[in-house]
Design a protein around this motif. Structure first.
Motif, PDB file in Angstrom:
ATOM      1  N   PRO A  59      25.801   9.925  -3.388  1.00  0.00           N
ATOM      2  CA  PRO A  59      25.241   9.679  -4.720  1.00  0.00           C
ATOM      3  C   PRO A  59      24.038   8.733  -4.674  1.00  0.00           C
ATOM      4  CG  PRO A  59      27.400   8.631  -4.487  1.00  0.00           C
ATOM      5  CD  PRO A  59      27.139   9.384  -3.226  1.00  0.00           C
ATOM      6  N   LEU A  60      23.171   8.855  -5.659  1.00  0.00           N
ATOM      7  CA  LEU A  60      21.986   8.003  -5.752  1.00  0.00           C
ATOM      8  C   LEU A  60      22.377   6.523  -5.727  1.00  0.00           C
ATOM      9  CD1 LEU A  60      18.938   7.638  -6.167  1.00  0.00           C
ATOM     10  CD2 LEU A  60      19.349   7.821  -8.638  1.00  0.00           C
ATOM     11  N   GLU A  61      23.476   6.164  -6.399  1.00  0.00           N
ATOM     12  CA  GLU A  61      23.912   4.765  -6.440  1.00  0.00           C
ATOM     13  C   GLU A  61      24.171   4.218  -5.037  1.00  0.00           C
ATOM     14  OE1 GLU A  61      25.187   6.688 -10.310  1.00  0.00           O
ATOM     15  OE2 GLU A  61      25.345   7.223  -8.194  1.00  0.00           O
ATOM     16  N   GLU A  62      24.680   5.066  -4.156  1.00  0.00           N
ATOM     17  CA  GLU A  62      24.938   4.630  -2.783  1.00  0.00           C
ATOM     18  C   GLU A  62      23.626   4.342  -2.056  1.00  0.00           C
ATOM     19  OE1 GLU A  62      27.499   5.971   1.159  1.00  0.00           O
ATOM     20  OE2 GLU A  62      27.882   6.932  -0.770  1.00  0.00           O
ATOM     21  N   HIS A  63      22.645   5.207  -2.239  1.00  0.00           N
ATOM     22  CA  HIS A  63      21.341   5.000  -1.603  1.00  0.00           C
ATOM     23  C   HIS A  63      20.691   3.706  -2.103  1.00  0.00           C
ATOM     24  CE1 HIS A  63      21.379   8.800   0.456  1.00  0.00           C
ATOM     25  NE2 HIS A  63      21.512   9.474  -0.672  1.00  0.00           N
ATOM     26  N   ILE A  64      20.755   3.481  -3.406  1.00  0.00           N
ATOM     27  CA  ILE A  64      20.150   2.270  -3.978  1.00  0.00           C
ATOM     28  C   ILE A  64      20.855   1.031  -3.436  1.00  0.00           C
ATOM     29  CG2 ILE A  64      19.845   0.953  -6.116  1.00  0.00           C
ATOM     30  CD1 ILE A  64      19.406   3.715  -7.520  1.00  0.00           C
ATOM     31  N   SER A  65      22.183   1.012  -3.519  1.00  0.00           N
ATOM     32  CA  SER A  65      22.938  -0.148  -3.057  1.00  0.00           C
ATOM     33  C   SER A  65      22.716  -0.410  -1.577  1.00  0.00           C
ATOM     34  CB  SER A  65      24.435   0.045  -3.330  1.00  0.00           C
ATOM     35  OG  SER A  65      25.173  -1.023  -2.762  1.00  0.00           O
ATOM     36  N   GLU A  66      22.834   0.626  -0.761  1.00  0.00           N
ATOM     37  CA  GLU A  66      22.721   0.450   0.688  1.00  0.00           C
ATOM     38  C   GLU A  66      21.281   0.137   1.107  1.00  0.00           C
ATOM     39  OE1 GLU A  66      25.019  -0.056   2.755  1.00  0.00           O
ATOM     40  OE2 GLU A  66      26.797   1.065   2.157  1.00  0.00           O
ATOM     41  N   GLY A  67      20.312   0.802   0.526  1.00  0.00           N
ATOM     42  CA  GLY A  67      18.923   0.536   0.885  1.00  0.00           C
ATOM     43  C   GLY A  67      18.509  -0.890   0.547  1.00  0.00           C
ATOM     44  N   LEU A  68      18.719  -1.279  -0.703  1.00  0.00           N
ATOM     45  CA  LEU A  68      18.376  -2.644  -1.099  1.00  0.00           C
ATOM     46  C   LEU A  68      19.242  -3.664  -0.369  1.00  0.00           C
ATOM     47  CD1 LEU A  68      17.864  -2.151  -4.952  1.00  0.00           C
ATOM     48  CD2 LEU A  68      16.103  -2.546  -3.211  1.00  0.00           C
ATOM     49  N   GLY A  69      20.512  -3.343  -0.199  1.00  0.00           N
ATOM     50  CA  GLY A  69      21.429  -4.251   0.498  1.00  0.00           C
ATOM     51  C   GLY A  69      21.001  -4.509   1.928  1.00  0.00           C
ATOM     52  N   THR A  97      12.545  -7.036   6.193  1.00  0.00           N
ATOM     53  CA  THR A  97      13.034  -6.000   5.268  1.00  0.00           C
ATOM     54  C   THR A  97      12.761  -4.594   5.795  1.00  0.00           C
ATOM     55  OG1 THR A  97      11.010  -6.118   3.932  1.00  0.00           O
ATOM     56  CG2 THR A  97      12.876  -7.478   3.216  1.00  0.00           C
ATOM     57  N   ALA A  98      11.632  -4.396   6.471  1.00  0.00           N
ATOM     58  CA  ALA A  98      11.340  -3.071   7.029  1.00  0.00           C
ATOM     59  C   ALA A  98      12.364  -2.717   8.107  1.00  0.00           C
ATOM     60  CB  ALA A  98       9.921  -3.026   7.597  1.00  0.00           C
ATOM     61  N   PHE A  99      12.738  -3.690   8.925  1.00  0.00           N
ATOM     62  CA  PHE A  99      13.749  -3.455   9.958  1.00  0.00           C
ATOM     63  C   PHE A  99      15.098  -3.148   9.304  1.00  0.00           C
ATOM     64  CE2 PHE A  99      16.790  -4.953  13.266  1.00  0.00           C
ATOM     65  CZ  PHE A  99      16.449  -4.049  14.267  1.00  0.00           C
ATOM     66  N   GLY A 100      15.426  -3.860   8.244  1.00  0.00           N
ATOM     67  CA  GLY A 100      16.669  -3.586   7.512  1.00  0.00           C
ATOM     68  C   GLY A 100      16.689  -2.168   6.960  1.00  0.00           C
ATOM     69  N   LEU A 101      15.566  -1.728   6.413  1.00  0.00           N
ATOM     70  CA  LEU A 101      15.479  -0.356   5.901  1.00  0.00           C
ATOM     71  C   LEU A 101      15.568   0.663   7.038  1.00  0.00           C
ATOM     72  CD1 LEU A 101      12.783  -0.864   3.133  1.00  0.00           C
ATOM     73  CD2 LEU A 101      15.226  -0.335   2.798  1.00  0.00           C
ATOM     74  N   PHE A 102      14.991   0.315   8.191  1.00  0.00           N
ATOM     75  CA  PHE A 102      15.104   1.187   9.359  1.00  0.00           C
ATOM     76  C   PHE A 102      16.572   1.323   9.784  1.00  0.00           C
ATOM     77  CE2 PHE A 102      15.671   1.408  13.953  1.00  0.00           C
ATOM     78  CZ  PHE A 102      15.122   2.665  14.213  1.00  0.00           C
ATOM     79  N   VAL A 103      17.296   0.213   9.846  1.00  0.00           N
ATOM     80  CA  VAL A 103      18.712   0.241  10.235  1.00  0.00           C
ATOM     81  C   VAL A 103      19.503   1.089   9.237  1.00  0.00           C
ATOM     82  CG1 VAL A 103      20.808  -1.163  10.536  1.00  0.00           C
ATOM     83  CG2 VAL A 103      18.635  -1.953  11.488  1.00  0.00           C
ATOM     84  N   TRP A 104      19.239   0.893   7.944  1.00  0.00           N
ATOM     85  CA  TRP A 104      19.913   1.695   6.912  1.00  0.00           C
ATOM     86  C   TRP A 104      19.636   3.181   7.121  1.00  0.00           C
ATOM     87  CZ3 TRP A 104      16.914   3.727   2.510  1.00  0.00           C
ATOM     88  CH2 TRP A 104      17.699   4.504   1.653  1.00  0.00           C
ATOM     89  N   GLY A 105      18.375   3.541   7.279  1.00  0.00           N
ATOM     90  CA  GLY A 105      18.029   4.943   7.468  1.00  0.00           C
ATOM     91  C   GLY A 105      18.669   5.526   8.720  1.00  0.00           C
ATOM     92  N   ALA A 106      18.603   4.774   9.807  1.00  0.00           N
ATOM     93  CA  ALA A 106      19.155   5.265  11.068  1.00  0.00           C
ATOM     94  C   ALA A 106      20.662   5.496  10.961  1.00  0.00           C
ATOM     95  CB  ALA A 106      18.852   4.277  12.194  1.00  0.00           C
TER      96      ALA A 106
END
Length: 172
Positions: free
Chosen positions: A134-144, A106-115
């Protein structure tokens, strides 16, 4: 996992299988929590990126029909290409850099999202800057992305273990 006796072929196959399955998981996730408004999704990020490199909209917006719905197959090719490439990278990389398995990936997934969603794609003007999303995009993409890579971790490790089961028994 140790770096000794890594079966690269098995790791790549495991990553490929995991990438397809996790790509389906990510698509399903985006149906539950859509990351973009319908207006922003008229040209989604894969389509925009392809258009930026000169591929015409007639190709990037090409669709197929299933169950009476028009579905963007070119976007799906990019989506699954990205998913499978990163799953294969993860499946091989975890044998050499075990830290990428933090939180079962999950940390790697969050890294890929952030990058990609906060750095690379905004810098390329493929998507808006992070502060303009929008905040909804960050929530969806981060968790996704966290769930996507968690799926890669589980599936690739299971497939790798199955593919190397006889290798481990014989010591070859």
């Amino acid at each position: 996992m140790t770096t000794r006796n890594v079966n690269l072929k098995a790791a790549l196959i495991a990553g490929g299988v995991a990438g397809i399955i996790s790509g389906l998981v990510k698509l399903g996730w985006e149906n539950v929590l859509p990351p973009r408004t319908p207006e922003r999704d008229q040209t989604n990020p894969p389509q925009q990126l392809l258009q930026q490199v000169g591929i015409p909209a007639s190709i990037t917006h090409a669709t197929y029909t299933y169950s009476g719905q028009q579905l963007p197959f070119v976007s799906y090719l990019v989506h699954f290409g990205f998913s499978t490439s990163f799953a294969m990278l993860y499946s091989v990389g975890e044998h050499y850099v075990p830290a990428i398995r933090a939180g079962q990936g999950t940390a790697f997934g969050l890294f890929v999202w952030g990058a990609f969603h906060h750095g690379i794609m905004p810098a390329m003007h493929t998507i808006p800057r992070a502060k303009d999303q929008p905040l909804e995009e960050h929530i969806s993409e981060g968790l996704g992305h966290a769930i996507w890579m968690w799926t890669n971790d589980i599936v690739s490790n299971q497939v790798y273990q199955q593919l190397t089961k006889n290798q481990n028994k014989t010591g070859k």
